[in-house]
Scaffold this motif. Structure first.
Motif, short mmCIF file in Angstrom:
data_model
loop_
_atom_site.label_atom_id
_atom_site.label_comp_id
_atom_site.label_asym_id
_atom_site.label_seq_id
_atom_site.Cartn_x
_atom_site.Cartn_y
_atom_site.Cartn_z
N MET A 65 0.82 -1.20 0.00
CA MET A 65 0.00 0.00 0.00
C MET A 65 0.86 1.26 0.00
SD MET A 65 -3.10 0.74 -0.08
CE MET A 65 -4.15 2.12 0.12
N MET A 66 1.97 1.21 0.73
CA MET A 66 2.87 2.36 0.79
C MET A 66 3.50 2.64 -0.57
SD MET A 66 4.36 4.42 3.02
CE MET A 66 5.85 5.33 3.26
N MET A 67 3.88 1.57 -1.28
CA MET A 67 4.49 1.73 -2.59
C MET A 67 3.49 2.31 -3.59
SD MET A 67 7.44 1.35 -4.01
CE MET A 67 8.44 0.06 -3.34
N LEU A 68 2.23 1.91 -3.47
CA LEU A 68 1.20 2.43 -4.36
C LEU A 68 1.00 3.93 -4.13
CD1 LEU A 68 -0.95 1.77 -6.48
CD2 LEU A 68 -2.54 1.40 -4.60
N MET A 120 3.27 6.01 -3.09
CA MET A 120 4.44 6.70 -3.63
C MET A 120 4.36 6.80 -5.15
SD MET A 120 7.33 5.16 -1.11
CE MET A 120 8.65 6.26 -1.56
N TRP A 121 3.90 5.73 -5.82
CA TRP A 121 3.74 5.79 -7.27
C TRP A 121 2.67 6.81 -7.64
CZ3 TRP A 121 6.90 4.26 -10.84
CH2 TRP A 121 7.76 3.20 -10.61
N LEU A 122 1.61 6.90 -6.85
CA LEU A 122 0.56 7.89 -7.10
C LEU A 122 1.10 9.31 -6.93
CD1 LEU A 122 -2.45 8.27 -7.74
CD2 LEU A 122 -2.85 8.27 -5.28
N MET A 178 2.89 14.34 -9.41
CA MET A 178 3.97 15.30 -9.67
C MET A 178 4.22 15.45 -11.16
SD MET A 178 6.86 14.40 -6.83
CE MET A 178 8.12 15.28 -7.69
N PHE A 179 4.23 14.34 -11.87
CA PHE A 179 4.46 14.38 -13.31
C PHE A 179 3.34 15.11 -14.04
CE2 PHE A 179 4.38 12.41 -17.56
CZ PHE A 179 5.68 12.68 -17.95
N MET A 180 2.10 14.86 -13.62
CA MET A 180 0.96 15.52 -14.27
C MET A 180 0.94 17.02 -13.98
SD MET A 180 -0.85 13.87 -16.25
CE MET A 180 0.15 12.60 -16.92
N PHE A 181 1.26 17.42 -12.74
CA PHE A 181 1.31 18.85 -12.43
C PHE A 181 2.42 19.54 -13.22
CE2 PHE A 181 -0.94 18.35 -8.19
CZ PHE A 181 -2.07 18.98 -8.65
N GLY A 182 3.55 18.90 -13.36
CA GLY A 182 4.63 19.46 -14.16
C GLY A 182 4.23 19.64 -15.61
N ASN A 183 3.53 18.66 -16.15
CA ASN A 183 3.06 18.78 -17.54
C ASN A 183 2.00 19.85 -17.69
OD1 ASN A 183 4.66 16.90 -18.88
ND2 ASN A 183 3.41 15.21 -18.16
N MET A 184 1.10 19.96 -16.71
CA MET A 184 0.06 21.00 -16.80
C MET A 184 0.67 22.39 -16.74
SD MET A 184 -3.29 19.55 -14.75
CE MET A 184 -2.68 20.14 -13.22
N ILE A 185 1.66 22.60 -15.88
CA ILE A 185 2.32 23.90 -15.82
C ILE A 185 3.09 24.16 -17.10
CG2 ILE A 185 4.12 25.19 -14.62
CD1 ILE A 185 3.25 23.75 -12.07
N SER A 192 10.36 14.28 -10.99
CA SER A 192 9.38 13.20 -10.83
C SER A 192 9.85 11.94 -11.55
CB SER A 192 8.01 13.64 -11.35
OG SER A 192 8.03 13.82 -12.74
N ILE A 193 10.49 12.07 -12.69
CA ILE A 193 11.04 10.90 -13.38
C ILE A 193 12.16 10.28 -12.55
CG2 ILE A 193 12.32 10.15 -15.43
CD1 ILE A 193 10.72 12.21 -17.01
N PHE A 194 12.97 11.12 -11.89
CA PHE A 194 14.02 10.60 -11.01
C PHE A 194 13.41 9.81 -9.86
CE2 PHE A 194 16.69 11.22 -7.23
CZ PHE A 194 17.82 10.55 -7.65
N PHE A 195 12.37 10.33 -9.25
CA PHE A 195 11.71 9.60 -8.16
C PHE A 195 11.12 8.29 -8.65
CE2 PHE A 195 10.89 13.65 -5.54
CZ PHE A 195 12.10 13.48 -4.89
N SER A 196 10.56 8.29 -9.85
CA SER A 196 10.01 7.04 -10.37
C SER A 196 11.12 6.02 -10.65
CB SER A 196 9.17 7.29 -11.62
OG SER A 196 9.99 7.71 -12.69
N LEU A 197 12.27 6.50 -11.12
CA LEU A 197 13.40 5.59 -11.31
C LEU A 197 13.90 5.03 -9.98
CD1 LEU A 197 15.57 7.27 -14.07
CD2 LEU A 197 14.53 5.02 -14.15
N VAL A 198 13.93 5.87 -8.95
CA VAL A 198 14.34 5.39 -7.63
C VAL A 198 13.38 4.31 -7.15
CG1 VAL A 198 14.50 6.04 -5.20
CG2 VAL A 198 15.56 7.46 -6.93
N LEU A 199 12.08 4.54 -7.29
CA LEU A 199 11.10 3.55 -6.87
C LEU A 199 11.22 2.26 -7.66
CD1 LEU A 199 7.90 5.72 -6.38
CD2 LEU A 199 9.27 4.61 -4.62
#
Length: 96
Positions: free
Chosen positions: A1-4, A6-8, A13-20, A41-48
């Motif tokens: 549940m915790m990993m889900l 973090m992915w969310l 973060m990725f969607m807010f960056g794209n909207m801005i 956000s891509i870096f965080f997703s790679l870390v995960l």
């Protein structure tokens, strides 16, 4: 549940960056900041992802080197644009 969760968070973060990036395209500085937010956000997703599959984290260093180079290049373009045109509006200069 915790990993889900973090992915969310990374996806939001990725969607807010794209909207801005799409909505605030008048100033170069805001565009560069949103691109850096997307890279973060891509870096965080790679870390995960890499921690999930128990892979070594050396690829993250390569990613960080390229993202720092991208940030330095964007900052140099911003500085040269402000020196030549006086502001960072995209509408204030002609590309021809």
């Amino acid at each position: 549940m915790m990993m889900l969760n973090m992915w969310l968070m990374v996806f939001i973060m990725f969607m807010f960056g794209n909207m801005i990036f799409v909505s605030k395209h008048k100033h170069l500085l805001i565009v560069l900041m949103s691109l850096e937010f997307i890279v973060l956000s891509i870096f965080f997703s790679l870390v995960l992802y890499l921690s999930m599959i128990n892979y070594s984290m050396y690829m993250l260093m390569v990613f960080l080197v390229f993202s720092v180079c991208e940030g330095a290049l964007g900052l140099s373009i911003l500085v040269s644009m402000i020196r030549t045109h006086g502001n960072d509006y995209f509408q204030s200069f002609n590309l021809i």
